[in-house]
Design an enzyme around this catalytic site. Structure first.
Site, mmCIF file in Angstrom:
data_model
loop_
_atom_site.group_PDB
_atom_site.id
_atom_site.type_symbol
_atom_site.label_atom_id
_atom_site.label_comp_id
_atom_site.label_asym_id
_atom_site.label_seq_id
_atom_site.Cartn_x
_atom_site.Cartn_y
_atom_site.Cartn_z
ATOM 1 N N THR A 166 1.138 8.095 22.033
ATOM 2 C CA THR A 166 1.492 9.383 21.454
ATOM 3 C C THR A 166 0.294 10.549 21.713
ATOM 4 O OG1 THR A 166 1.124 9.069 19.629
ATOM 5 C CG2 THR A 166 3.290 8.170 20.130
ATOM 6 N N GLY A 169 4.633 14.468 10.751
ATOM 7 C CA GLY A 169 3.814 12.834 10.263
ATOM 8 C C GLY A 169 2.381 13.855 10.646
ATOM 9 N N LEU A 197 -13.462 8.275 5.515
ATOM 10 C CA LEU A 197 -13.274 7.670 4.419
ATOM 11 C C LEU A 197 -13.762 8.368 3.477
ATOM 12 C CD1 LEU A 197 -16.801 5.735 6.416
ATOM 13 C CD2 LEU A 197 -14.524 4.756 6.203
ATOM 14 N N LEU A 198 -12.882 7.373 2.704
ATOM 15 C CA LEU A 198 -12.799 7.626 1.640
ATOM 16 C C LEU A 198 -14.062 8.969 0.375
ATOM 17 C CD1 LEU A 198 -10.362 8.483 -0.576
ATOM 18 C CD2 LEU A 198 -10.728 6.524 -1.838
ATOM 19 N N ASP A 212 9.058 24.081 8.571
ATOM 20 C CA ASP A 212 7.740 23.968 7.457
ATOM 21 C C ASP A 212 8.108 22.784 6.713
ATOM 22 O OD1 ASP A 212 5.561 22.468 6.386
ATOM 23 O OD2 ASP A 212 4.045 24.512 7.006
ATOM 24 N N VAL A 213 8.109 22.006 6.772
ATOM 25 C CA VAL A 213 8.631 20.581 6.099
ATOM 26 C C VAL A 213 8.137 20.501 4.632
ATOM 27 C CG1 VAL A 213 9.819 19.336 7.538
ATOM 28 C CG2 VAL A 213 8.100 18.116 6.892
ATOM 29 N N ASP A 234 10.154 21.872 13.763
ATOM 30 C CA ASP A 234 9.187 21.396 13.966
ATOM 31 C C ASP A 234 8.829 22.835 12.918
ATOM 32 O OD1 ASP A 234 7.121 20.813 14.257
ATOM 33 O OD2 ASP A 234 7.583 19.727 15.726
ATOM 34 N N TYR A 276 -3.127 8.568 4.387
ATOM 35 C CA TYR A 276 -2.382 8.821 5.410
ATOM 36 C C TYR A 276 -1.110 7.155 4.926
ATOM 37 C CZ TYR A 276 -0.063 7.222 9.678
ATOM 38 O OH TYR A 276 1.275 7.649 11.141
HETATM 39 P P1 NAD Z 1 2.863 13.737 16.194
HETATM 40 O O1 NAD Z 1 1.000 14.529 16.336
HETATM 41 O O2 NAD Z 1 2.942 13.532 18.474
HETATM 42 O O3 NAD Z 1 4.378 14.738 16.637
HETATM 43 C C1 NAD Z 1 4.336 15.578 14.899
HETATM 44 C C2 NAD Z 1 5.388 16.203 15.018
HETATM 45 O O4 NAD Z 1 5.460 16.765 13.275
HETATM 46 C C3 NAD Z 1 4.418 17.462 15.563
HETATM 47 O O5 NAD Z 1 5.323 18.067 17.246
HETATM 48 C C4 NAD Z 1 4.286 18.636 14.684
HETATM 49 O O6 NAD Z 1 4.353 19.811 14.922
HETATM 50 C C5 NAD Z 1 5.229 18.020 13.345
HETATM 51 N N1 NAD Z 1 4.922 18.444 11.944
HETATM 52 C C6 NAD Z 1 3.627 17.597 11.525
HETATM 53 N N2 NAD Z 1 4.006 18.641 10.047
HETATM 54 C C7 NAD Z 1 4.636 19.279 9.881
HETATM 55 C C8 NAD Z 1 5.429 19.954 8.876
HETATM 56 N N3 NAD Z 1 4.601 19.950 8.282
HETATM 57 N N4 NAD Z 1 6.707 20.601 8.859
HETATM 58 C C9 NAD Z 1 7.557 20.045 10.330
HETATM 59 N N5 NAD Z 1 6.621 19.231 11.435
HETATM 60 C C10 NAD Z 1 5.507 18.989 11.142
HETATM 61 O O7 NAD Z 1 2.931 12.285 16.558
HETATM 62 P P2 NAD Z 1 3.698 10.577 16.583
HETATM 63 O O8 NAD Z 1 2.796 9.921 17.072
HETATM 64 O O9 NAD Z 1 4.950 11.743 17.124
HETATM 65 O O10 NAD Z 1 4.294 10.035 15.316
HETATM 66 C C11 NAD Z 1 5.230 10.790 14.772
HETATM 67 C C12 NAD Z 1 5.644 9.878 13.158
HETATM 68 O O11 NAD Z 1 5.417 8.365 13.882
HETATM 69 C C13 NAD Z 1 4.426 10.794 12.590
HETATM 70 O O12 NAD Z 1 5.441 10.207 10.807
HETATM 71 C C14 NAD Z 1 3.661 9.711 12.288
HETATM 72 O O13 NAD Z 1 3.128 8.809 11.372
HETATM 73 C C15 NAD Z 1 4.445 7.950 12.067
HETATM 74 N N6 NAD Z 1 3.684 6.699 13.464
HETATM 75 C C16 NAD Z 1 3.529 7.169 14.699
HETATM 76 C C17 NAD Z 1 2.623 5.859 14.987
HETATM 77 C C18 NAD Z 1 1.999 6.212 16.506
HETATM 78 O O14 NAD Z 1 0.860 4.804 16.635
HETATM 79 N N7 NAD Z 1 1.843 7.692 16.824
HETATM 80 C C19 NAD Z 1 2.188 4.736 14.468
HETATM 81 C C20 NAD Z 1 3.359 5.198 13.155
HETATM 82 C C21 NAD Z 1 4.071 5.460 12.775
#
Ligand code: NAD
Length: 449
Positions: free
Chosen positions: A389, A293, A299-300, A265-266, A242, A354
């Site tokens: 979450t 993520g 909005l666009l 950082d990814v 992370d 997104y």
């Molecule tokens: P979250 O925001 O709780 O956690 C995301 C994590 O990613 C955080 O710990 C953040 O620090 C880390 N992160 C962000 N940018 C980063 C970077 N550049 N490098 C490394 N780490 C980074 O989100 P979540 O709800 O746990 O979601 C996790 C994944 O699931 C995401 O890809 C999200 O798009 C996907 N998702 C979530 C939901 C939902 O309902 N929560 C629905 C569909 C998809």
């Protein structure tokens, strides 16, 4: 844990009130516990005449898993089926399946809470006659519709064999087991294609990832932390990744699961190389979960370049670059699972950035699959629907309540563990016949196709 509303309407007063007022009463979903039985009751296996041999083979496998299997119905008033498996793998015409389908229908009133329906069929293939293609394709719409009719936390999913995969191949059986189990609590109405593979049948179901090294990005919290915990539970050594700003919670996650933390950082240009270096000390890399993520909803018409670009960089471009670096290094047998989203399938107002990124994930997964397969690996995506979450806690409360209840039969949001279980399954050796697919973990939410 279930959300507060679900807990309330399943308690004494809440149950009474919700009945009187006609409010939705979502069931408390059964989740995996190591010592609990695979299903909540006996499993009935039904088939059309031509598929009886395949049904026998599946029944045999279920017996080996200590499931109480029946090959014919039971008229006793107190029977509660833990599951019904409909096998239509060798059906040759739509008319030929009606008896088995109606036999399944006759059991549904006696399906236990959290019961399971699994439909095992074959995908239509090039060269099928129109009649055969129709027979096979029909099971897809059927499965999705059964899912929408079930109540009480029950689900319906499909194992769809492709490329001549045997019904009792390790991958087909592993997929059937996942759908029958509590690990698929929030997976509903999904038909997952399973092809031939070299997966071995002797599986340690308690620790299917023993000896594997897994990397999970964005694992300091939320779904990523749950994925890391689940892969560790299943026996993998886990490298949690992370951003440095999340370093403290990342270290806490790593400690809890006896894993290793990497602050990274990814979006860094050399992120893949850094991951390879860090996993060298652990014995290599077997599983890569692209979970990091972000959301920057607008909005666009009001979208700022920084909001668009940040989402694309984290959710999509980083995955492409890391995969390229790992493939260039010739990593063998790599199992990649990427987080997509139902927003990427259906689209969502305020989420053009997104949805582009998540649709892009689905696109690159299909294109990455043959590249990793050439090195003995797989690439799949998981598309969560509404998961409880911190990310979704930022959604206004009214929208959140609506989002939970557009989930037609389960009527609730999912939990991070539900997404994690699907990822653990797709990462496991037994799922090697599943490649280039998108598995939705969405409770069959109305959002999406
Ligand atoms: P979250 O925001 O709780 O956690 C995301 C994590 O990613 C955080 O710990 C953040 O620090 C880390 N992160 C962000 N940018 C980063 C970077 N550049 N490098 C490394 N780490 C980074 O989100 P979540 O709800 O746990 O979601 C996790 C994944 O699931 C995401 O890809 C999200 O798009 C996907 N998702 C979530 C939901 C939902 O309902 N929560 C629905 C569909 C998809």
């Amino acid at each position: 844990m279930a959300d507060n509303y679900t807990k309330f309407v399943n308690g004494g007063l809440g149950k009474k009130l919700s009945k009187q007022l006609g409010l939705p009463r979502p069931a408390i979903l059964r989740r995996y516990a190591p010592d609990a039985p695979l299903t909540v009751g006996p499993v009935l296996v039904v088939s059309d005449d031509a598929s009886a041999g395949d049904a026998d083979a599946l029944a045999k496998a279920l017996v080996a898993w200590d499931v109480d299997v029946r090959r014919s119905g039971d008229d006793s008033a107190d029977i509660r089926w833990g599951g019904v498996v409909l096998v239509g793998t060798a059906a040759e015409s739509p008319e030929a399946v009606s008896e088995a389908v109606l036999a399944l229908g006759g059991t549904l009133r006696k399906l236990a809470g959290n019961g399971r329906v699994v439909v095992v069929s074959r995908a239509p293939e090039a060269g099928d006659s129109p009649t055969l293609a129709a027979t096979r394709a029909g099971f897809e719409g059927f499965t999705r519709s059964v899912g929408k009719e079930l109540r009480g936390g029950a689900t319906a999913n499909g194992v769809q064999l492709t490329g001549g995969a045997a019904v009792d191949s390790a991958s087909a059986l592993g997929t059937l087991r996942f759908f029958l189990s509590a690990k698929s609590a929030y997976v509903d109405g999904q038909v997952l294609p399973v092809g031939p593979s070299d997966a071995q049948a002797d599986v340690d179901w308690a620790r299917p990832l023993a000896g594997k090294v897994a990397v999970v990005t964005g694992s300091a919290r939320g779904i990523g932390a749950a994925i890391a915990g689940t892969l560790a539970r299943d026996g993998a050594k886990v490298l949690v990744v992370d951003v440095p700003a999340a370093g403290e919670s990342l270290a806490a996650v790593a400690n809890k699961i006896k894993g290793t933390a990497l602050q990274l950082d990814v979006t860094a240009p050399d992120a893949g190389t850094k991951i390879l270096e860090a996993t060298k000390h652990l014995g290599g890399i077997d599983i890569l979960v692209h979970n990091a993520g972000i959301l920057r909803d607008k909005l666009l018409a009001n979208m700022k370049p920084a909001q668009w670009d940040a989402v694309i960089a984290v959710n999509l471009a980083s995955q492409l670059r890391i995969n390229e670096q790992l493939l260039a290094a010739g990593v063998e047998g790599l199992r990649i699972v990427s987080l997509a989203s139902t927003s990427g399938i259906a689209g969502n107002k305020g989420q053009t950035n997104y949805a582009y990124s998540k649709s892009g994930v689905i696109g690159h997964t299909a294109a990455t699959a043959p590249l990793v397969a050439a090195l003995g690996g797989t690439a799949n995506a998981v598309a969560p629907g509404f998961i409880e979450t911190e990310m979704t806690r930022s959604i206004p409360v009214g929208t959140r309540v609506v989002a939970r209840h557009v989930v037609p039969s389960l009527q609730q949001g999912g939990l991070p563990i539900d997404v994690a279980e699907a990822i653990a399954f797709l990462s496991s050796p037994v799922a090697s016949g599943v490649n280039g697919q998108v598995l939705r973990v969405c409770g069959q939410s109305m959002v999406g196709k």
